[in-house]
Design a protein around this motif. Structure first.
Motif, PDB file in Angstrom:
ATOM      1  N   MET A   1      18.693  34.316  77.221  1.00  0.00           N
ATOM      2  CA  MET A   1      18.346  33.507  76.089  1.00  0.00           C
ATOM      3  C   MET A   1      17.428  34.316  75.190  1.00  0.00           C
ATOM      4  SD  MET A   1      16.139  30.008  75.917  1.00  0.00           S
ATOM      5  CE  MET A   1      17.521  28.933  75.740  1.00  0.00           C
ATOM      6  N   GLU A   2      17.610  34.143  73.894  1.00  0.00           N
ATOM      7  CA  GLU A   2      16.699  34.738  72.921  1.00  0.00           C
ATOM      8  C   GLU A   2      16.334  33.672  71.902  1.00  0.00           C
ATOM      9  OE1 GLU A   2      16.259  38.452  69.779  1.00  0.00           O
ATOM     10  OE2 GLU A   2      18.239  37.951  70.560  1.00  0.00           O
ATOM     11  N   ILE A   3      15.020  33.466  71.720  1.00  0.00           N
ATOM     12  CA  ILE A   3      14.528  32.508  70.741  1.00  0.00           C
ATOM     13  C   ILE A   3      13.554  33.218  69.807  1.00  0.00           C
ATOM     14  CG2 ILE A   3      14.947  30.425  72.089  1.00  0.00           C
ATOM     15  CD1 ILE A   3      12.075  30.514  73.057  1.00  0.00           C
ATOM     16  N   ILE A   4      13.498  32.748  68.554  1.00  0.00           N
ATOM     17  CA  ILE A   4      12.671  33.424  67.559  1.00  0.00           C
ATOM     18  C   ILE A   4      11.934  32.411  66.686  1.00  0.00           C
ATOM     19  CG2 ILE A   4      14.174  35.455  67.467  1.00  0.00           C
ATOM     20  CD1 ILE A   4      15.288  34.348  64.800  1.00  0.00           C
ATOM     21  N   ALA A   5      10.952  32.917  65.970  1.00  0.00           N
ATOM     22  CA  ALA A   5      10.262  32.178  64.908  1.00  0.00           C
ATOM     23  C   ALA A   5       9.864  33.218  63.867  1.00  0.00           C
ATOM     24  CB  ALA A   5       9.048  31.449  65.440  1.00  0.00           C
ATOM     25  N   ASN A   6      10.674  33.352  62.821  1.00  0.00           N
ATOM     26  CA  ASN A   6      10.425  34.396  61.827  1.00  0.00           C
ATOM     27  C   ASN A   6       9.330  34.037  60.828  1.00  0.00           C
ATOM     28  OD1 ASN A   6      12.179  36.381  62.757  1.00  0.00           O
ATOM     29  ND2 ASN A   6      13.920  35.430  61.757  1.00  0.00           N
ATOM     30  N   ASN A  16       0.468  27.048  71.987  1.00  0.00           N
ATOM     31  CA  ASN A  16       1.629  27.918  72.146  1.00  0.00           C
ATOM     32  C   ASN A  16       2.261  28.263  70.805  1.00  0.00           C
ATOM     33  OD1 ASN A  16       1.395  27.719  74.947  1.00  0.00           O
ATOM     34  ND2 ASN A  16       2.710  25.920  75.006  1.00  0.00           N
ATOM     35  N   ILE A  17       2.854  29.438  70.742  1.00  0.00           N
ATOM     36  CA  ILE A  17       3.698  29.803  69.609  1.00  0.00           C
ATOM     37  C   ILE A  17       4.943  28.932  69.688  1.00  0.00           C
ATOM     38  CG2 ILE A  17       5.099  31.646  68.599  1.00  0.00           C
ATOM     39  CD1 ILE A  17       3.036  33.628  69.850  1.00  0.00           C
ATOM     40  N   LEU A  18       5.359  28.361  68.566  1.00  0.00           N
ATOM     41  CA  LEU A  18       6.546  27.510  68.534  1.00  0.00           C
ATOM     42  C   LEU A  18       7.740  28.344  68.084  1.00  0.00           C
ATOM     43  CD1 LEU A  18       4.999  24.346  66.863  1.00  0.00           C
ATOM     44  CD2 LEU A  18       5.161  24.922  69.295  1.00  0.00           C
ATOM     45  N   PHE A  19       8.837  28.219  68.814  1.00  0.00           N
ATOM     46  CA  PHE A  19      10.049  28.974  68.510  1.00  0.00           C
ATOM     47  C   PHE A  19      11.051  28.038  67.849  1.00  0.00           C
ATOM     48  CE2 PHE A  19       7.870  31.273  71.809  1.00  0.00           C
ATOM     49  CZ  PHE A  19       7.929  32.573  71.327  1.00  0.00           C
ATOM     50  N   ASN A 137       9.489  36.758  68.930  1.00  0.00           N
ATOM     51  CA  ASN A 137      10.763  36.885  69.620  1.00  0.00           C
ATOM     52  C   ASN A 137      10.506  36.798  71.115  1.00  0.00           C
ATOM     53  OD1 ASN A 137      12.767  38.625  71.158  1.00  0.00           O
ATOM     54  ND2 ASN A 137      13.775  38.517  69.182  1.00  0.00           N
ATOM     55  N   LEU A 138      11.217  35.897  71.798  1.00  0.00           N
ATOM     56  CA  LEU A 138      11.070  35.733  73.249  1.00  0.00           C
ATOM     57  C   LEU A 138      12.444  35.778  73.871  1.00  0.00           C
ATOM     58  CD1 LEU A 138       8.978  35.030  75.553  1.00  0.00           C
ATOM     59  CD2 LEU A 138       9.741  32.684  75.269  1.00  0.00           C
TER      60      LEU A 138
END
Length: 144
Positions: A1-6, A16-19, A137-138
């Motif tokens: 899985m790859e999730i992002i928050a640009n 927490n950082i929100l994706f 990016n996680l």
């Protein structure tokens, strides 16, 4: 899985950082809801042996800054957290000299999810102040 928050986002202390977007969807073992800061890593079903644990490689990278600083320099940090507890070995620290200048950070860790259970993973602001995060990016990959 790859999730992002640009887009840039402010992250309060211990939050927490929100994706916001899913680039590569997970499967039945890895899940995330867009807009959340948590991913869930699941173990395998129990068959009475320890071999049913699932091992994941989790990697974070992103750009962090402080919107304003009180002195000439200030340290900020984020860390990959497991069930709400920041992993000190994954703590990513930078010293800010000019507010608004972004610094790239990254870390990886292996995480084991036990039989018939799950682990919640996030990336938390471990600084003593509000920070700003961009291009977060996680990734989470089941490796065993």
């Amino acid at each position: 899985m790859e999730i992002i928050a640009n887009n840039p986002q402010d992250v309060a202390v211990n939050n927490n950082i929100l994706f916001t977007d899913t680039v590569v969807k997970g499967n039945k073992w890895i899940s995330h809801r867009n807009g959340s800061g948590l991913i869930t890593l699941k173990g395998l079903r129990s068959c009475g042996c320890e071999c049913q644990k699932a091992r994941y490689l989790v990697t974070f990278s992103g750009n962090i800054t402080a919107p304003a600083i009180t002195g000439t320099t200030e340290e900020i940090s984020v860390a990959i957290s497991i069930d709400g507890e920041p992993g000190q070995a994954t703590r990513m620290r930078v010293t800010i000299g000019n507010p608004g200048n972004y610094y790239n950070v990254s870390a990886s860790t292996y995480i084991e999810a036990p039989n018939n259970c799950c682990v919640k993973v996030s990336v938390a602001n471990t600084s003593a102040r509000l920070i700003n995060v961009q291009n977060a990016n996680l990734t989470a990959v089941r490796v065993a």
